[in-house]
Structure formats: C-alpha cells, structure tokens
Design a protein around this motif. Structure first.
Motif, PDB file in Angstrom:
ATOM      1  N   UNK A 116       0.828  -1.200   0.000  1.00  0.00           N
ATOM      2  CA  UNK A 116       0.000   0.000   0.000  1.00  0.00           C
ATOM      3  C   UNK A 116       0.868   1.259   0.000  1.00  0.00           C
ATOM      4  N   UNK A 117       0.224   2.389  -0.137  1.00  0.00           N
ATOM      5  CA  UNK A 117       0.912   3.640  -0.454  1.00  0.00           C
ATOM      6  C   UNK A 117       2.073   3.955   0.496  1.00  0.00           C
ATOM      7  N   UNK A 129       5.443 -14.909  -0.500  1.00  0.00           N
ATOM      8  CA  UNK A 129       4.215 -14.791  -1.279  1.00  0.00           C
ATOM      9  C   UNK A 129       3.061 -14.324  -0.396  1.00  0.00           C
ATOM     10  N   UNK A 130       2.084 -13.672  -1.031  1.00  0.00           N
ATOM     11  CA  UNK A 130       0.826 -13.296  -0.364  1.00  0.00           C
ATOM     12  C   UNK A 130       1.066 -12.422   0.868  1.00  0.00           C
ATOM     13  N   UNK A 131       2.002 -11.507   0.744  1.00  0.00           N
ATOM     14  CA  UNK A 131       2.342 -10.597   1.841  1.00  0.00           C
ATOM     15  C   UNK A 131       1.660  -9.254   1.609  1.00  0.00           C
ATOM     16  N   UNK A 132       1.176  -8.638   2.688  1.00  0.00           N
ATOM     17  CA  UNK A 132       0.565  -7.312   2.604  1.00  0.00           C
ATOM     18  C   UNK A 132       1.325  -6.333   3.478  1.00  0.00           C
ATOM     19  N   UNK A 133       1.792  -5.252   2.863  1.00  0.00           N
ATOM     20  CA  UNK A 133       2.336  -4.101   3.590  1.00  0.00           C
ATOM     21  C   UNK A 133       1.264  -3.023   3.575  1.00  0.00           C
ATOM     22  N   UNK A 134       0.784  -2.605   4.728  1.00  0.00           N
ATOM     23  CA  UNK A 134      -0.163  -1.501   4.771  1.00  0.00           C
ATOM     24  C   UNK A 134       0.569  -0.169   4.549  1.00  0.00           C
ATOM     25  N   UNK A 135      -0.183   0.907   4.547  1.00  0.00           N
ATOM     26  CA  UNK A 135       0.399   2.216   4.255  1.00  0.00           C
ATOM     27  C   UNK A 135       1.569   2.542   5.182  1.00  0.00           C
ATOM     28  N   UNK A 136       2.644   3.066   4.580  1.00  0.00           N
ATOM     29  CA  UNK A 136       3.787   3.602   5.317  1.00  0.00           C
ATOM     30  C   UNK A 136       4.577   2.562   6.099  1.00  0.00           C
ATOM     31  N   UNK A 137       4.440   1.302   5.770  1.00  0.00           N
ATOM     32  CA  UNK A 137       5.299   0.287   6.384  1.00  0.00           C
ATOM     33  C   UNK A 137       6.732   0.475   5.891  1.00  0.00           C
ATOM     34  N   UNK A 138       7.686   0.357   6.813  1.00  0.00           N
ATOM     35  CA  UNK A 138       9.102   0.542   6.475  1.00  0.00           C
ATOM     36  C   UNK A 138       9.882  -0.652   6.987  1.00  0.00           C
ATOM     37  N   UNK A 139      10.664  -1.284   6.116  1.00  0.00           N
ATOM     38  CA  UNK A 139      11.520  -2.363   6.585  1.00  0.00           C
ATOM     39  C   UNK A 139      12.968  -2.056   6.195  1.00  0.00           C
ATOM     40  N   UNK A 140      13.885  -2.319   7.121  1.00  0.00           N
ATOM     41  CA  UNK A 140      15.290  -2.082   6.882  1.00  0.00           C
ATOM     42  C   UNK A 140      15.915  -3.174   6.034  1.00  0.00           C
ATOM     43  N   UNK A 141      17.205  -3.027   5.753  1.00  0.00           N
ATOM     44  CA  UNK A 141      17.920  -3.981   4.923  1.00  0.00           C
ATOM     45  C   UNK A 141      17.999  -5.360   5.539  1.00  0.00           C
ATOM     46  N   UNK A 142      18.071  -6.370   4.671  1.00  0.00           N
ATOM     47  CA  UNK A 142      18.307  -7.764   5.066  1.00  0.00           C
ATOM     48  C   UNK A 142      17.142  -8.365   5.859  1.00  0.00           C
TER      49      UNK A 142
END
Length: 277
Positions: A116-117, A129-142
């Motif tokens: 998402x946005x 597979x079949x993963x959802x990131x909602x708005x403004x989710x942030x994930x770091x490296x690795x």
C-alpha cells in the motif's frame, strides 16, 4: 512487445524488455535493464530502473520507484538486482531498492503481494508470497518476511529482522526482534501478544494444528527456564505436529536478532473471540 500500449511521453531506454499486453501510462521511466512481464499495468509517473524484473500481471501505481540504488554506504556501485513476482499490486509512492554488492546482492518479492501507499522495501530483503504491507510500512535492509504475513500501517522493522510465515504485525509497531511463525506482534517496541489465529484459519490450517500451536506456545514462554531449553521439550512433546516443529526450527535457527517474547509478568494470549472450542 505484442499488443502493448506505451504513452508517447514515457521514456523506455534501449535494452528494456517489455512483455505482451503491457500498458505504460504517461511520464513513466523504464530503465535499460528492466524486464517487464506480460499483462503488466504501469500507471503515470512510475519509475522502474536498474536490473529490476517485474512479474506478469502486476500493477504499479503513480510515483512508485522500483530498483533504486540501495541506501547502504557499503554499496560500491556493483551490479545488483530487484525481482518482483507475479500479480503484485504496488500502490502510490512505494519504493523498493536493489541489493548491496557487499552483501546478498539481490532483493526479492514473491507472488500476489500488496504494497500500500508509501511503503518501503530496503536492500537485500526477501519477501514471501501473499504478503501485505499496509500504508507507510518501512523495513530495513536484510529483513526476511515469510509467506502470508500482514504488516499494519506505519510499522517499522529493524534491519536483519525475520518475520515467520502467517505472522501479523500491528499498526505502528516498532519491531526490533524476530517474530515467530503464526505470531502476532504489537507495540513500541513490539512484543509477542499471541498467535495470529485469524490468519491461521484463513489459510485453512486444521483445528488440531491450531490447538497444538496454542499449547506449544504456552510451554515455550512459561518462563520456568530459558526458551531455547524449553524448545527442545516442546519438540519432543509435539514431534508429530509439522506446524510446531516449524516454529521450533525458527526459534533455534541462527539469527542476528533475538525474537519477540511476551512482556514480563504477563501470559501469552492464544485464543480469539470467535473460537468456541
């Protein structure tokens, strides 16, 4: 590039590979190393650069930027990649970076994912597979995210964190530790609040396996002795349960992070309101 439609204001660099029945809207930029699958839709002002592969049937919304350089000072400009699977939805302003030449070297995203946005996938990440990131989710490296994971809006995952499959991360959670498969992590910093029972039911997990996981998690975190020692007890107790063995393998695997646990002085919630068993 059969039956594809490319708006005349878009820039398609020489060398880019465009599949069949692709629709590219106005003011897009497709780099020379990009590979665009069949039946892809790229709306206006999207940028796909670097050695980026976008799978069949995916849709990219305005102002998304895919394949940018990793935000890592150790990267020296070597050839790295970003691979995005089939039927992914990538909404407005999403950013995904290629891998780092001093590390894994590639970032991967599975099939049927939804971003998402303004969510962000950093360098060298591995998304299932079949993963959802909602708005403004942030994930770091690795970061590694298993299959069928949902991450709530505004959540942030520290670099090198692992999230097991079928886990749920609550909105605005700050996740600095690994989250076990089927786990539900909430809070800042995030703690293990229970099991993602709803997600397990949606995935079709049999009721006996859900009960096995409930009992196993209670054993793991009863604090009578360290979790890694309790893990062996749980493995013996539930040796016939694939889901529990999967959970124990995750706990005992080598990792750069500890894993989320329940808060001190509290038990772990392993039931949900709509389960009457």
């Amino acid at each position: 590039m059969s039956n594809s439609s490319i708006h005349p204001t878009s820039i398609i660099e020489a060398g880019a590979k465009i599949g069949d029945r692709v629709n590219i809207g106005p003011f897009c930029h497709i780099g020379a190393e990009a590979v665009i699958g069949n039946d892809v839709s790229i709306l206006s002002h999207a940028v796909i650069i670097g050695a980026t592969t976008l799978g069949d049937g995916s849709k990219v919304y305005p102002n998304a930027i895919l394949g940018g350089d990793p935000q890592n000072t150790k990267h020296k400009g070597g050839h790295t990649t970003l691979t995005i699977g089939r039927n992914c939805t990538i909404r407005e302003g999403v950013t995904m970076h290629r891998g780092t030449d001093s590390s894994r070297g590639y970032t991967t995203v599975g099939d049927n994912c939804m971003f998402l946005a303004y969510s962000h996938v950093a360098h060298d990440c591995d998304i299932g597979d079949n993963v959802t990131f909602s708005n403004n989710v942030m994930i770091g490296g690795h970061v590694t995210v298993g299959n069928n994971v949902i991450i709530g809006g505004g959540a942030a995952l520290h670099q090198f964190v692992r999230v097991g499959h079928h886990a749920f991360i609550g909105g605005l959670a700050a996740v600095a530790k690994d989250v076990v498969p089927y786990g539900m992590a909430i809070g800042n910093h995030a703690y293990l609040a229970g099991l993602n029972i709803v997600g397990m039911k949606r995935s079709g997990m049999a009721r006996p396996e859900i009960h096995n996981l409930r009992h196993a998690v209670r054993m793991l975190f009863d604090r009578s002795k360290p979790v890694y020692k309790r893990a062996e007890d749980v493995r013996l107790e539930f040796s016939q349960s694939p889901a529990v063995i999967d959970l124990i393998d995750f706990i005992l695997a080598d990792t750069k992070r500890h894993y989320c646990t329940p808060p001190l002085g509290s038990g772990i919630e392993t039931s949900d309101s709509d389960d009457n068993s």
